[in-house]
Design a protein around this motif. Structure first.
Motif, mmCIF file in Angstrom:
data_model
loop_
_atom_site.group_PDB
_atom_site.id
_atom_site.type_symbol
_atom_site.label_atom_id
_atom_site.label_comp_id
_atom_site.label_asym_id
_atom_site.label_seq_id
_atom_site.Cartn_x
_atom_site.Cartn_y
_atom_site.Cartn_z
ATOM 1 N N GLN A 106 -3.698 -2.282 -5.083
ATOM 2 C CA GLN A 106 -2.758 -1.584 -5.951
ATOM 3 C C GLN A 106 -2.996 -1.879 -7.427
ATOM 4 O OE1 GLN A 106 1.375 -1.420 -4.505
ATOM 5 N NE2 GLN A 106 2.045 -2.120 -6.519
ATOM 6 N N GLU A 107 -3.361 -3.137 -7.744
ATOM 7 C CA GLU A 107 -3.498 -3.543 -9.142
ATOM 8 C C GLU A 107 -4.947 -3.793 -9.548
ATOM 9 O OE1 GLU A 107 -0.944 -6.844 -9.877
ATOM 10 O OE2 GLU A 107 0.848 -5.840 -9.128
ATOM 11 N N GLY A 108 -5.865 -3.745 -8.592
ATOM 12 C CA GLY A 108 -7.272 -3.946 -8.913
ATOM 13 C C GLY A 108 -7.599 -5.350 -9.345
ATOM 14 N N ILE A 109 -6.899 -6.347 -8.786
ATOM 15 C CA ILE A 109 -7.124 -7.730 -9.188
ATOM 16 C C ILE A 109 -7.964 -8.460 -8.146
ATOM 17 C CG2 ILE A 109 -5.029 -7.850 -10.558
ATOM 18 C CD1 ILE A 109 -3.601 -9.136 -8.237
ATOM 19 N N THR A 110 -8.392 -9.665 -8.489
ATOM 20 C CA THR A 110 -9.227 -10.448 -7.588
ATOM 21 C C THR A 110 -8.365 -11.167 -6.553
ATOM 22 O OG1 THR A 110 -9.120 -12.435 -8.964
ATOM 23 C CG2 THR A 110 -10.872 -10.846 -9.462
ATOM 24 N N GLU A 127 9.589 -7.788 -1.377
ATOM 25 C CA GLU A 127 10.442 -7.523 -2.533
ATOM 26 C C GLU A 127 10.326 -8.640 -3.561
ATOM 27 O OE1 GLU A 127 14.194 -5.258 -0.508
ATOM 28 O OE2 GLU A 127 13.880 -7.354 0.064
ATOM 29 N N HIS A 128 10.348 -8.246 -4.830
ATOM 30 C CA HIS A 128 10.270 -9.199 -5.945
ATOM 31 C C HIS A 128 11.087 -8.639 -7.087
ATOM 32 C CE1 HIS A 128 8.476 -11.724 -9.119
ATOM 33 N NE2 HIS A 128 8.204 -12.552 -8.144
ATOM 34 N N ASN A 129 11.666 -9.513 -7.878
ATOM 35 C CA ASN A 129 12.560 -9.021 -8.935
ATOM 36 C C ASN A 129 11.834 -8.336 -10.086
ATOM 37 O OD1 ASN A 129 11.365 -11.198 -10.148
ATOM 38 N ND2 ASN A 129 13.222 -12.437 -10.316
ATOM 39 N N SER A 130 10.505 -8.495 -10.165
ATOM 40 C CA SER A 130 9.797 -7.898 -11.303
ATOM 41 C C SER A 130 8.669 -6.961 -10.905
ATOM 42 C CB SER A 130 9.224 -9.008 -12.197
ATOM 43 O OG SER A 130 8.223 -9.737 -11.509
ATOM 44 N N ARG A 131 8.546 -6.685 -9.635
ATOM 45 C CA ARG A 131 7.449 -5.806 -9.230
ATOM 46 C C ARG A 131 7.778 -5.120 -7.911
ATOM 47 N NH1 ARG A 131 3.608 -9.717 -9.997
ATOM 48 N NH2 ARG A 131 2.015 -8.109 -9.870
ATOM 49 N N LYS A 132 7.043 -4.075 -7.641
ATOM 50 C CA LYS A 132 7.235 -3.310 -6.413
ATOM 51 C C LYS A 132 5.895 -3.173 -5.710
ATOM 52 C CE LYS A 132 8.732 1.207 -4.653
ATOM 53 N NZ LYS A 132 9.215 2.568 -5.013
ATOM 54 N N VAL A 133 5.918 -3.362 -4.425
ATOM 55 C CA VAL A 133 4.692 -3.225 -3.629
ATOM 56 C C VAL A 133 4.922 -2.174 -2.554
ATOM 57 C CG1 VAL A 133 3.092 -4.378 -2.067
ATOM 58 C CG2 VAL A 133 3.992 -5.615 -4.034
ATOM 59 N N ASP A 134 4.041 -1.230 -2.507
ATOM 60 C CA ASP A 134 4.117 -0.187 -1.486
ATOM 61 C C ASP A 134 3.323 -0.643 -0.263
ATOM 62 O OD1 ASP A 134 5.586 1.563 -3.147
ATOM 63 O OD2 ASP A 134 3.734 2.192 -4.146
ATOM 64 N N VAL A 135 4.024 -0.856 0.835
ATOM 65 C CA VAL A 135 3.357 -1.257 2.079
ATOM 66 C C VAL A 135 2.783 -0.011 2.733
ATOM 67 C CG1 VAL A 135 3.655 -2.322 4.346
ATOM 68 C CG2 VAL A 135 4.927 -3.203 2.368
ATOM 69 N N PRO A 136 1.472 0.033 2.973
ATOM 70 C CA PRO A 136 0.844 1.245 3.528
ATOM 71 C C PRO A 136 1.252 1.503 4.968
ATOM 72 C CG PRO A 136 -0.734 -0.568 3.463
ATOM 73 C CD PRO A 136 0.495 -1.053 2.753
ATOM 74 N N ASN A 137 1.178 2.742 5.359
ATOM 75 C CA ASN A 137 1.466 3.127 6.737
ATOM 76 C C ASN A 137 0.327 2.651 7.640
ATOM 77 O OD1 ASN A 137 2.127 4.344 9.147
ATOM 78 N ND2 ASN A 137 2.346 6.403 8.319
ATOM 79 N N PRO A 138 0.630 1.840 8.658
ATOM 80 C CA PRO A 138 -0.433 1.337 9.546
ATOM 81 C C PRO A 138 -1.098 2.424 10.380
ATOM 82 C CG PRO A 138 1.564 0.006 9.723
ATOM 83 C CD PRO A 138 1.932 1.258 8.985
ATOM 84 N N ILE A 139 -0.460 3.586 10.499
ATOM 85 C CA ILE A 139 -1.013 4.681 11.301
ATOM 86 C C ILE A 139 -1.795 5.617 10.397
ATOM 87 C CG2 ILE A 139 -0.528 6.552 12.906
ATOM 88 C CD1 ILE A 139 0.190 3.764 13.953
ATOM 89 N N GLY A 140 -3.060 5.794 10.724
ATOM 90 C CA GLY A 140 -3.927 6.640 9.923
ATOM 91 C C GLY A 140 -4.279 7.942 10.615
#
Length: 801
Positions: free
Chosen positions: A353-357, A588-601
């Motif tokens: 999501q953020e392109g980090i290491t 969940e975090h008070n300063s960021r949002k993470v989208d959990v991907p759908n496990p079904i493709g």
């Protein structure tokens, strides 16, 4: 007017042109006469008229030339240079303003400690699983750290540290550009910048944070000594295992204080900072171990290059294998395994999501105050742990049988409709066995790979070498050690032995799957093409990155984990739609949002191919290697089951991966030396001569699954082949082959509803033929011949039949 006079006239007239000579003058000049005749002066509006004429011409045929002229006037080199210099001046001015505006924050120890908050982990129902994140840190003075150990960190992260100004302009510019483009940070920070980020700032990847990091780093470099900066860096960095700072890391990995660290140990800790969890030797995969070893060598080689270590000293150093981790509060039992997988999957998503290491993602997850809800079902988790204890660990006696100390179990249970990991067993205890057996990929899945071969054959509409379609009823030669041949009839140098070196003669693919006949699937793999087999394996969820497409892979020789195999079989259970098992429900975090991907493709293999494999795998349970432990299990209450056993040739691993219509579970047993952790054989474990997939793994599977699955669920299959839709039977070749005729009619049409899975009341004939047929057998079919008739082909070119 002569030429001299014309020049003078132009000089005096400024922008006016000298009068043109008349035609008479031109003629006189041509005739050599000295007299000239001057024409009348130009009209007063001549120049304006000329300009209007030129403009008019530009609107006509000269449009392109006029357009280019305007572009050249607009983008002159002077204007471009001026714009560039203006932007540079603005940038410099803005940076000066920022430099004057941003101050070094006051001592941030308290604020930093406040940022280190416990992560809360919850079951799927919202009840608390664990609270993890007590900060393990002890600040030590740099004088307590051996000088050469100090140099290992400089050699690893920033060789120019002692000479630079605190920032890496190129690296910072690259990081800013990547952040603005949404690609995240790509490294390049100096030790000073990393210290500033760790101690004064947050881990967020924003342009403003990076600009602040750069300004503060410049000021810190001017106000603090290099030793003070280095001390701050090694005391605030995260090393994995919950350890912050070099003192905690020295204890966590080598059980010594920082002042007792050797150069080799220091180089490992310095190398570890790049990816703490991935490089932790006790939990690392083979790839992780290779990467951290390479980085360890890189650190030491840099030290030699900088003159901090002699070549002779370097050659004497050996890789210092870390000790097993100490227990961490809140991670006892299975909790540690669940937390580690949840953290890893959250890190994976942040990286994407953020392109980090990996290192940056880990720093953003560990002790950062997350509330992480898992897909783990509390009841199913308890039942899985109970099943392993009842069917395995309670039967192991290390005093009576030393080999029992070397048995490790791992299991993963997945909902095929949602992809949720609802239960997981990583080992006897996270404190006693740090490596999760549920996610480790260093053991062979053995014959649980055979359904992948059949799936590839059905998906590719593959044919035998004599041109006959490969189906559940195709007949192959099941002779043990039969040489595999290619399409030209040439031997490929591979002749696998069946279990116990048993010969089966000519048998159907269905029976070969039931009995797990190696020689049949080795030939089938070559018939399909091993490239296609490996491609389908990757589509189903196996890691084939560094694997070769060779016939030996048909024996399941690549590494795999119960998590991966549960995903492969869940995709089959889900009619070919890709299932990527996920333990994360939400984060969940008070300063960021993470989208959990759908496990079904998306669909990765056709429904017909997936359903046909499922149909065939019901035969393994009802008439094959899993019959005793699963089909005849007293806890079975009508559940429809498909699955496959697997046992490696050297008995280092044993598996049962199976599924009902509503749940998939993969169970693996692994032989691991209790002291060295090397792979070892399991012969004699639990009092059994040999640990087979149909033994302990299948027994664990049944004890768990038959207590948590629906008894009335049915496979909804769109296929007309396999044991689930027609009775399994094997022809007995003779002069007039006969078959065991079922008492019930086999299904002969493609079912529109859930097909019946009832079996013949009599046990089908599965004994090998009494003699080799001299001609291709043509067995008598049952009264109502299945729509997918028996296809006779021993898997050899016609001339070999």
């Amino acid at each position: 007017m002569g030429r001299a006079e014309e020049r003078r006239a132009r000089q005096h007239g400024g922008r006016r042109a000298a009068p043109r000579r008349s035609s008479g003058m031109q003629s006189a000049a041509a005739g050599g006469e000295s007299a000239t005749v001057v024409g009348p002066p130009a009209a007063p509006g001549g120049r304006a008229a000329a300009r209007r004429a030129a403009k008019a011409a530009g609107k006509g045929g000269g449009r392109g030339a006029g357009g280019k002229g305007r572009i050249r006037r607009l983008f002159t080199w002077k204007k471009i240079l001026g714009t560039f210099l203006g932007v540079c001046l603005l940038g410099i001015g803005a940076f000066i303003a920022l430099y004057l505006y941003v101050d070094i924050p006051k001592d941030n120890a308290a604020a930093q400690a406040a940022q280190r908050q416990s992560n809360v982990y919850k079951y799927s129902d919202g009840s608390t699983l664990a609270r993890d994140g007590k900060v393990n840190r002890e600040i030590v003075d740099l004088s307590k750290v051996p000088k050469k150990v100090q140099y290992t960190f400089v050699a690893a992260e920033n060789k120019t540290f002692y000479n630079d100004s605190g920032i890496d302009l190129k690296g910072t510019a690259r990081g800013l550009l990547n952040t603005m483009m949404g690609k995240g940070a790509q490294g390049g920070s100096t030790i000073t910048q990393q210290y500033v980020k760790n101690y004064y700032l947050s881990q967020e990847q924003t342009v403003s944070r990076k600009l602040k990091e750069m300004v503060i780093s410049l000021k810190v470099d001017r106000q603090m000594s290099k030793d003070a900066i280095l001390a701050g860096y090694i005391n605030t960095s995260y090393y994995g295992r919950g350890a912050y700072g070099i003192q905690a890391a020295a204890q966590a990995y080598y059980r010594v204080d920082a002042e007792k660290l050797s150069v080799a140990q220091g180089a490992y800790l310095a190398a570890l900072l790049q990816a703490p969890s991935q490089y932790d030797w006790q939990a690392a995969t083979d790839t992780g171990k290779k990467l951290v070893t390479n980085r360890w060598n890189y650190v030491l080689n840099n030290m030699v290059e900088e003159g901090w270590l002699t070549k002779a000293e370097r050659q004497e150093l050996k890789f210092p294998v870390p000790k097993e981790p100490k227990p961490t509060a809140g991670r006892e039992g299975q909790k540690g395994y669940l937390i580690e997988l949840a953290n890893r999957q959250l890190e994976d998503q942040l990286m994407k999501q953020e392109g980090i290491t990996r290192s940056q993602a880990e720093a953003e997850v560990v002790d950062q105050g997350w509330t992480i809800t898992l897909n783990i079902d509390k009841k199913k988790q308890a039942e899985l742990e109970k099943a392993v204890k009842a069917q395995l660990t309670s039967k192991l006696d290390k005093k009576k049988r030393p080999v029992d100390a070397d048995i490790q179990a791992g299991a993963v249970s997945v909902d095929p409709a949602t992809g949720k990991v609802v239960a997981l067993y990583g080992g006897v205890d996270y404190f006693k066995h740090y490596t999760s057996n549920a996610t480790r990929t260093d053991y062979q899945p053995a014959s649980t790979f055979k359904p992948v071969i059949l799936a590839a054959a059905l998906e590719e509409n593959a044919k035998t070498q004599s041109g006959k379609p490969i189906t559940a009823n195709t007949i192959y030669d099941g002779t043990s050690k039969r040489p595999v041949v290619d399409s030209n009839g040439d031997k490929v140098g591979f002749a696998p032995e069946n279990e116990d070196d048993r010969n089966y003669g000519d048998i159907t693919v269905q029976t070969a799957m039931n009995k797990s006949v190696n020689s049949v699937f080795a030939q089938m793999g070559v018939d399909v093409g091993m490239e296609y087999v490996m491609d389908v394996a990757a589509k189903l969820g196996m890691d084939t990155t560094n694997e070769q497409a060779v016939p030996a892979q048909t024996l399941g020789t690549m590494g795999a984990s119960p998590l991966q195999m549960a995903g492969v079989y869940a995709t089959l259970d889900n009619h070919g739609k890709k299932v990527t098992p996920s333990i994360l429900k939400k984060a969940e975090h008070n300063s960021r949002k993470v989208d959990v991907p759908n496990p079904i493709g998306e669909e990765v293999i056709s429904r017909e191919a997936a359903d046909s494999v499922t149909s065939v795998l019901t035969g393994v349970v009802d008439d094959g290697t899993a019959q005793t432990s699963v089909a005849n299990n007293p806890k079975r209450d009508g559940q429809k089951v498909a699955g496959k056993t697997g046992t490696s040739d050297d008995n280092k691993s044993a598996w049962f991966t199976g599924y009902t219509p509503d749940l998939v579970t993969s169970v693996g047993l692994f032989g691991e030396d209790d002291k060295t952790h090397a792979q070892t054989k399991m012969y004699g474990a639990g009092g059994e001569e040999r640990v087979n997939g149909g033994g302990f793994p299948a027994q664990i599977w049944a004890a768990y699954m038959f207590g948590v699955t629906k008894t009335d669920a049915r496979f909804d299959l769109e296929t007309d082949q396999g044991a689930a839709v027609q009775p399994t039977w094997t022809p007995t070749p003779s002069q007039e082959p006969t078959t065991q005729e079922p008492t019930e009619e086999p299904t002969t049409q493609k079912p529109t509803e859930t097909p019946t899975t009832e079996e013949p009341t009599e046990t089908p004939t599965t004994e090998p033929p009494t003699e080799e047929p001299t001609t291709e057998p043509a067995p008598t079919a049952p009264t109502d011949e299945p729509t997918d008739p028996i296809t006779l082909d021993p898997g050899r070119p016609d001339e070999d039949q």
